[in-house]
Design a protein around this motif. Structure first.
Motif, short mmCIF file in Angstrom:
data_model
loop_
_atom_site.label_atom_id
_atom_site.label_comp_id
_atom_site.label_asym_id
_atom_site.label_seq_id
_atom_site.Cartn_x
_atom_site.Cartn_y
_atom_site.Cartn_z
N ARG A 47 24.94 -14.78 8.55
CA ARG A 47 25.70 -14.89 9.55
C ARG A 47 26.87 -13.81 9.83
O ARG A 47 27.10 -13.24 10.44
CB ARG A 47 26.27 -16.39 9.51
N LEU A 50 25.65 -10.30 10.05
CA LEU A 50 25.13 -10.15 11.65
C LEU A 50 26.36 -9.95 12.43
O LEU A 50 26.36 -9.07 13.40
CB LEU A 50 24.34 -11.22 12.01
N VAL A 56 25.16 -7.24 18.25
CA VAL A 56 25.12 -8.69 17.83
C VAL A 56 26.01 -9.43 18.75
O VAL A 56 27.20 -9.56 18.69
CB VAL A 56 24.79 -9.46 16.58
N ALA A 59 25.74 -14.81 16.60
CA ALA A 59 24.96 -15.04 15.21
C ALA A 59 25.53 -16.27 14.79
O ALA A 59 26.89 -16.43 14.90
CB ALA A 59 24.95 -14.06 14.43
N ILE A 75 20.27 -16.04 16.73
CA ILE A 75 20.64 -14.57 16.84
C ILE A 75 20.71 -14.09 18.46
O ILE A 75 19.72 -14.55 19.12
CB ILE A 75 20.17 -13.55 16.24
N THR A 77 21.28 -10.76 20.98
CA THR A 77 21.80 -9.52 20.91
C THR A 77 21.92 -8.77 22.12
O THR A 77 21.33 -9.26 23.08
CB THR A 77 20.67 -8.53 20.05
N PRO A 83 16.47 -9.72 18.45
CA PRO A 83 17.06 -10.72 17.30
C PRO A 83 16.36 -10.03 15.99
O PRO A 83 16.73 -10.30 14.83
CB PRO A 83 16.40 -11.89 17.89
N TYR A 87 18.25 -9.02 12.43
CA TYR A 87 18.03 -9.99 11.41
C TYR A 87 17.57 -9.33 10.27
O TYR A 87 18.14 -9.43 9.11
CB TYR A 87 16.86 -11.14 11.87
#
Lengths: 107, 327
Positions: A47, A50, A56, A59, A75, A77, A83, A87
């Protein structure tokens, strides 16, 4: 007597995928990943990584229940990314950081 | 898909103190999530070896069989081999409960008290079939003997008599076979290599010197004494308040409250540096403290590798099902 085996906490059962992906039906470029047999160790580190990615928008992770040995990573984006891409990028970045740490320690 | 940028950090490490079972180091330029992941992995996921299966042949001691089995499990064993070993549940060379060089180590213990004096059965009575896997205190005694002095004198010296498993009186006997396996602390705490693993934020302390100088020496002393830990002191030459040990600060905010009570709010400002951590690692001896950190990094990387998402993962699963159906 009917206690589940202790290893069920960290061994993925047969036929179950370690990571599964589910697209959000209402928002584009949003999805949630279900990671089986993982907890805050992986969830929080992913997390935070991200959040470093400017593509992003959101997240977050949760451990839905202490007796369900899985985490959900959500997620969202921008259209510049996806995502799944964000990720995997986050995983690669944390891995690079750890590789760097390991190199520092093995001088 | 466009190639995503890389946003990884380049943390810094400085080791302050290192002993076999103790490590103190600074981790900088990273996030609390990374510090916490390392801490959690060191405690619960770095593998070690511990006794997991006990077959008792004779037990006429005062402790019951399961009590002894539990005590045996808690004895730390030298686990340098653990990272390379297999978990017995995924070992394909054996059915998981026999003597298998890849996943288990066998121990035998036989003790009988023949005298009127109480006999202590200790970890030194455990006979291993693998010289690399011994109770940590026994391994230490062997090392000490190799470095000089005799084995018996090292084992018998009062500070190193081994870990007592049970005491026997005349006529009592204990005879058993035990199998040690690789495991992780998440499964059972006996497999945890960590006695304590902690980290703290490095404090950043700013004294408002101007305001501090408006205090009398007596007031300064009072203020310094309000801290439960010795963070500040008075310089005997200049009579100024100096920070002697910022890390002794426990974020109790007593000095801030005291300053407010003295009508001097803002006398001191203390922040936690969000990207600097001071780690303290204490090992049970199963894995050396430094090796615990190195292994934790490896384990965390393996975990990350396992959670990568591949879109064709679904196809692999499909293949397996089709293969199964064809048979």
């Amino acid at each position: 007597m009917n206690a589940p085996d202790r290893y069920e906490r960290f061994v993925v059962p047969e036929g179950v995928k370690k990571v599964s992906y589910e697209r959000d039906t209402k928002i584009i470029n949003a999805a949630s990943f279900t990671i089986e047999r993982e907890d805050h160790t992986i969830g929080n580190v992913l997390r935070m990584q991200l959040h470093r990615d400017p593509n992003v928008l959101f997240a977050g992770y949760k451990l839905p229940h202490p007796l369900q040995y899985k985490i959900l990573v959500r997620i969202h984006t921008t259209s510049q990314s996806s995502p799944a891409q964000a990720y995997n990028q986050a995983i690669n970045d944390v891995d690079k950081e750890l590789e760097h740490l390991k190199n520092l320690l093995e001088v | 898909m466009e190639g995503g940028g890389s946003y990884h950090r380049m943390p810094k490490v400085r080791i302050r103190e290192m002993k076999d079972d103790y490590l103190k180091f600074e981790l900088r330029e990273t996030d609390a999530s990374m510090a916490n992941a390392l801490r959690r992995v060191m405690l619960a996921e770095v593998p070690t070896i511990a006794i997991d299966l006990v077959e008792i042949e004779i037990n006429s001691s005062v402790l019951n069989d399961e009590f002894i089995a539990h005590r045996l499990g808690l004895i730390p064993l030298v686990s340098d081999r653990a990272m390379e070993m297999r978990f017995s549940r995924d070992c394909d060379a054996c059915d998981g409960d026999g003597q298998c060089q890849f996943c288990s180590v066998e121990f035998h213990l036989w003790a009988r008290c023949e005298s009127d004096q109480t006999l202590d059965v200790t970890s030194a009575d455990l006979k291993s079939n693998d010289p690399l896997v011994q109770p940590v205190d026994v391994a230490r005694a062997i090392d000490a003997a190799a470095a000089g002095g005799t084995l018996s004198s090292a084992v018998d010296s009062s500070d190193n008599r081994g870990i007592i498993i049970v005491k026997l009186r005349r006529g009592q006997e204990l005879r058993l076979r035990a199998i040690a396996r690789k495991g992780i602390g998440k499964d059972h705490a006996k497999w945890s290599p960590g006695a304590t693993v902690t980290f703290m934020y490095e404090p950043d302390i700013h004294i408002n010197e101007e305001m501090m100088e408006s205090l009398t020496l007596d007031e300064k002393r009072q203020w310094i004494d309000s801290s439960p830990t010795k963070v500040f002191d008075i310089d005997p030459n200049t009579q100024q308040v100096v920070i002697v040990d910022p890390e002794a600060y426990t974020y109790d905010e007593e000095v801030i409250k005291k300053a407010e009570a003295m009508g001097k709010s803002g006398l001191v400002e203390i922040y936690a540096k969000e990207d600097s951590f001071i780690f303290t690692v204490e090992s049970t001896g199963a894995v050396k403290a430094y090796q615990m950190l190195v292994n934790a990094i490896d384990v965390l990387r393996q975990k990350l590798d396992a959670v990568r998402y591949t879109e064709d993962a679904d196809f692999h699963l499909l293949d397996e099902h089709m293969g199964g159906a064809a048979l």
